[in-house]
Design a protein around this motif. Sequence first.
Motif, PDB file in Angstrom:
ATOM      1  N   ILE A  99    -119.166  49.722  15.323  1.00  0.00           N
ATOM      2  CA  ILE A  99    -118.234  50.495  16.148  1.00  0.00           C
ATOM      3  C   ILE A  99    -116.840  50.477  15.518  1.00  0.00           C
ATOM      4  O   ILE A  99    -116.434  49.496  14.888  1.00  0.00           O
ATOM      5  N   ASN A 100    -116.131  51.572  15.732  1.00  0.00           N
ATOM      6  CA  ASN A 100    -114.774  51.723  15.206  1.00  0.00           C
ATOM      7  C   ASN A 100    -113.753  51.353  16.269  1.00  0.00           C
ATOM      8  O   ASN A 100    -113.778  51.894  17.370  1.00  0.00           O
ATOM      9  N   ILE A 101    -112.877  50.435  15.917  1.00  0.00           N
ATOM     10  CA  ILE A 101    -111.831  50.024  16.846  1.00  0.00           C
ATOM     11  C   ILE A 101    -110.482  50.309  16.200  1.00  0.00           C
ATOM     12  O   ILE A 101    -110.162  49.746  15.147  1.00  0.00           O
ATOM     13  N   ALA A 102    -109.715  51.187  16.826  1.00  0.00           N
ATOM     14  CA  ALA A 102    -108.380  51.511  16.307  1.00  0.00           C
ATOM     15  C   ALA A 102    -107.344  50.673  17.047  1.00  0.00           C
ATOM     16  O   ALA A 102    -107.448  50.479  18.259  1.00  0.00           O
ATOM     17  N   VAL A 103    -106.377  50.167  16.303  1.00  0.00           N
ATOM     18  CA  VAL A 103    -105.320  49.346  16.896  1.00  0.00           C
ATOM     19  C   VAL A 103    -103.982  49.848  16.374  1.00  0.00           C
ATOM     20  O   VAL A 103    -103.763  49.896  15.156  1.00  0.00           O
ATOM     21  N   SER A 104    -103.084  50.221  17.284  1.00  0.00           N
ATOM     22  CA  SER A 104    -101.735  50.600  16.851  1.00  0.00           C
ATOM     23  C   SER A 104    -100.806  49.398  16.968  1.00  0.00           C
ATOM     24  O   SER A 104    -101.108  48.430  17.664  1.00  0.00           O
ATOM     25  N   GLY A 105     -99.686  49.460  16.292  1.00  0.00           N
ATOM     26  CA  GLY A 105     -98.796  48.291  16.261  1.00  0.00           C
ATOM     27  C   GLY A 105     -99.503  47.131  15.585  1.00  0.00           C
ATOM     28  O   GLY A 105     -99.309  45.970  15.928  1.00  0.00           O
ATOM     29  N   ALA A 106    -100.329  47.471  14.591  1.00  0.00           N
ATOM     30  CA  ALA A 106    -101.256  46.481  14.036  1.00  0.00           C
ATOM     31  C   ALA A 106    -100.565  45.403  13.224  1.00  0.00           C
ATOM     32  O   ALA A 106    -101.157  44.366  12.934  1.00  0.00           O
ATOM     33  N   LEU A 134    -106.381  50.300  11.409  1.00  0.00           N
ATOM     34  CA  LEU A 134    -105.063  49.796  11.772  1.00  0.00           C
ATOM     35  C   LEU A 134    -103.983  50.853  11.580  1.00  0.00           C
ATOM     36  O   LEU A 134    -103.801  51.381  10.483  1.00  0.00           O
ATOM     37  N   LEU A 135    -103.273  51.120  12.673  1.00  0.00           N
ATOM     38  CA  LEU A 135    -102.192  52.109  12.626  1.00  0.00           C
ATOM     39  C   LEU A 135    -100.847  51.401  12.565  1.00  0.00           C
ATOM     40  O   LEU A 135    -100.549  50.551  13.409  1.00  0.00           O
ATOM     41  N   GLY A 136    -100.066  51.754  11.559  1.00  0.00           N
ATOM     42  CA  GLY A 136     -98.714  51.203  11.456  1.00  0.00           C
ATOM     43  C   GLY A 136     -97.724  52.327  11.205  1.00  0.00           C
ATOM     44  O   GLY A 136     -98.022  53.503  11.434  1.00  0.00           O
ATOM     45  N   SER A 137     -96.570  51.934  10.761  1.00  0.00           N
ATOM     46  CA  SER A 137     -95.536  52.917  10.458  1.00  0.00           C
ATOM     47  C   SER A 137     -95.202  52.810   8.975  1.00  0.00           C
ATOM     48  O   SER A 137     -95.648  51.894   8.292  1.00  0.00           O
ATOM     49  N   GLU A 138     -94.410  53.739   8.490  1.00  0.00           N
ATOM     50  CA  GLU A 138     -94.022  53.645   7.079  1.00  0.00           C
ATOM     51  C   GLU A 138     -93.348  52.316   6.795  1.00  0.00           C
ATOM     52  O   GLU A 138     -93.526  51.722   5.742  1.00  0.00           O
ATOM     53  N   ARG A 139     -92.583  51.861   7.765  1.00  0.00           N
ATOM     54  CA  ARG A 139     -91.859  50.609   7.564  1.00  0.00           C
ATOM     55  C   ARG A 139     -92.792  49.397   7.551  1.00  0.00           C
ATOM     56  O   ARG A 139     -92.513  48.386   6.937  1.00  0.00           O
ATOM     57  N   SER A 140     -93.905  49.515   8.266  1.00  0.00           N
ATOM     58  CA  SER A 140     -94.773  48.341   8.417  1.00  0.00           C
ATOM     59  C   SER A 140     -96.003  48.385   7.513  1.00  0.00           C
ATOM     60  O   SER A 140     -96.852  47.510   7.588  1.00  0.00           O
ATOM     61  N   ILE A 141     -96.096  49.386   6.642  1.00  0.00           N
ATOM     62  CA  ILE A 141     -97.346  49.545   5.890  1.00  0.00           C
ATOM     63  C   ILE A 141     -97.617  48.352   4.973  1.00  0.00           C
ATOM     64  O   ILE A 141     -98.768  47.932   4.804  1.00  0.00           O
ATOM     65  N   GLN A 142     -96.554  47.763   4.434  1.00  0.00           N
ATOM     66  CA  GLN A 142     -96.732  46.574   3.596  1.00  0.00           C
ATOM     67  C   GLN A 142     -97.257  45.409   4.444  1.00  0.00           C
ATOM     68  O   GLN A 142     -98.124  44.657   4.010  1.00  0.00           O
ATOM     69  N   ALA A 143     -96.690  45.277   5.621  1.00  0.00           N
ATOM     70  CA  ALA A 143     -97.151  44.217   6.517  1.00  0.00           C
ATOM     71  C   ALA A 143     -98.608  44.429   6.901  1.00  0.00           C
ATOM     72  O   ALA A 143     -99.393  43.479   6.999  1.00  0.00           O
TER      73      ALA A 143
END
Lengths: 441, 441
Positions: A99-106, A134-143
């Motif tokens: 199953i696919n689980i999407a998480v934002s603010g990952a 995992l969904l992040g932002s441009e700022r958090s992509i490294q994290a």
Amino acid sequence: MAVAELSTSYTKTSTRFHSSQLSLSSSSSRFSDHFRRSFRPLPRTRNATISCSVTSDQVQTPIPVQAESPKGKSECYGVFCLTYDLKAEEETKSWKKLINIAVSGAAGMISNHLLFKLASGEVFGPDQPIALKLLGSERSIQALEGVAMELEDSLFPLLREVSIGIDPYEVFQDAEWALLIGAKPRGPGMERADLLDINGQIFAEQGKALNASASRNVKVMVVGNPCNTNALICMKNAPNIPAKNFHALTRLDENRAKCQLALKAGVFYDQVSNMTIWGNHSTTQVPDFLNARINGLPVKEVIKDHKWLEEEFTEKVQKRGGVLIQKWGRSSAASTAVSIVDAIKALITPTPEGDWFSSGVYTNGNPYGIAEDIVFSMPCRSKGDGDYELVKEVIFDDYLLSRIRKTEAELLAEKRCVAHLTGDGIAFCDLPEDTMLPGEM
Amino acid sequence: MAVAELSTSYTKTSTRFHSSQLSLSSSSSRFSDHFRRSFRPLPRTRNATISCSVTSDQVQTPIPVQAESPKGKSECYGVFCLTYDLKAEEETKSWKKLINIAVSGAAGMISNHLLFKLASGEVFGPDQPIALKLLGSERSIQALEGVAMELEDSLFPLLREVSIGIDPYEVFQDAEWALLIGAKPRGPGMERADLLDINGQIFAEQGKALNASASRNVKVMVVGNPCNTNALICMKNAPNIPAKNFHALTRLDENRAKCQLALKAGVFYDQVSNMTIWGNHSTTQVPDFLNARINGLPVKEVIKDHKWLEEEFTEKVQKRGGVLIQKWGRSSAASTAVSIVDAIKALITPTPEGDWFSSGVYTNGNPYGIAEDIVFSMPCRSKGDGDYELVKEVIFDDYLLSRIRKTEAELLAEKRCVAHLTGDGIAFCDLPEDTMLPGEM
């Protein structure tokens, strides 16, 4: 908590009008087919980051990485780019379908706890392989890459795929669960109305993305605040997904309420049941001591100090996050993650006979007389199939009803604030007071 | 990571002599009875903080809180101060006997992940109730209360007791597991020798406390760095506890090594087995690709790029923590906690047939010709009874042996640095280079 950033602007006045971004007339219920079509996303440039540490000179065996799959938009990470065949291995061939689980603010702290719980099998069981998106932002992509690295190094057998990205349309692809944790934290001087608008835009976008990309029966758990109204916005922007599938997390409030009742009664917390949180995840929320039970008895029969119940109990529940920040210097990431696990498990395991759980769900024909067309925390029961039904056997007294009316009024006011994001016309924002829970942003 | 603070002083020179604090003559093995008596702690003032949020005016039912128990030194927290009877409840009466798990550095990030895993039942199973005994410092005691609050709010049914304190003699009382995570981080300009001394004193104290207070068969897992030599010091100061019960954590290194081999071979990580980390948890450690297997085959038969194995593989494993800090800005708390769980589970579940795991254990009659009387990571197998045996079926070549000799030499040098803490006489410290792993403190 990590922030899903969208370019956004808002005016800072205490009463606000927003013109509807979607030019929809006011609608008090789910949209007509005409409006559903209006919500379909326009074709857009995909800009998700692809990061995969398996490169052709490294891999020796001729196993194709997923980046070359037909869909051509995998954003797998590291070892999770490798293909595998669950049916080919003795130990895994009896497993369920992935199953696919999407998480934002990952990349945030709540996710940092939650993702490892999901990956370990603690939530969905020891025979349920999972893919984390995992969904992040441009700022958090490294994290996010860091999180994916730690997931790699944990060697969870059930965790078969991890992908990361910043485009919700891609990350939510075929998601069966969407755990929406990322939200803009409230900055200095920012009012709840500002937060409603700025985060509302994030959740409108994510709702559209879910509508376009996710499984048609995706279960959506909104954690980012203000979570009830964010869930409403998300749902309104995802007309092709059943409204019943959207939840706003009030499980941490429920857990805290149970703990405070246990403490007061001098019993262990496993003796407290039937705890409802009514309404909004804010200071107007109503932890219901009228219907809750301790050792099977009504709370009021066990806790004779009714003054404490009426005047101190709710505040004790709500101040918990603030006290934690004072003592610990951090917000309640670990226990929030636990409560998300509890909320998911509540939907995928049958509710124990006679008990129930709380979740912020869409009011659509509710038996309590609560206003329709908002997301309101209510008592639910599940057969364990991912769905729920509202509990009918609850009682009300004047005290409980008056407080429910207050949180209902707040949610209706919040809804008016975000009318431009739900397709309900012109927004009008007149929230009377700050009702953010202490310790939350 | 939280710091177990002890007042300590050290001189800063590159070569050091420490006079033995205990006036013991040099001894190369376990102490005689005479010296064992010398290690017994003197009577001392107990200064553990008692924090319990159940007070007499709050609790209505006549259940005594543990603070009134005969021993008179409970430091229970909140709802965990309440008594309960596992045998009286239908759901809990089939449970095993409660076990005490002590955790140092309990307010740190690794513990923040680990404690919730222990409490959820993920580690010791769904019928094993546990008591968590959290050791912090005066500075972290408030944070410990925050951790205890979050544990309360998580309503873990198996978590029956939580106590917090700053006195290891009290916190380790009857502990069946001691997970020693807290250590002083290396400050600016501090050398490994300084760190060995400063943390060695903490682990000497904790060893004495374990010797005085813990279960006679307590299993001790040392995570705080430099963990091998800290484990040696701890063991030497706990002569009444079997030397075999002390472990230094090299499981994260093992996990990372498996992941890097999987990536290189283009297989999923569950196909990599028989991974040994030899020696020290430092840059001299030896991830053993000679004995490891991929899909049951020797690594060298699957990965033909032997130059990569000899020249890049080890560095890839060791740089992992540093890369993570670069990307994520934080150290690897979550995956470290997972590896601690793996290390515990490795001792309480039977090792799969033909496989093994790595742990830093005391060299006392080892079959590999490694110097005796140090803590050295070696391949182990367990019947699942908490104990282990060393694996005999390993092969060596000149390359592997030469590297094992180097990490062995380092551990012998570290041992000379801390002779004043192990009862081996005068310390002499001549560590040639900085071998801290990147990303660790």
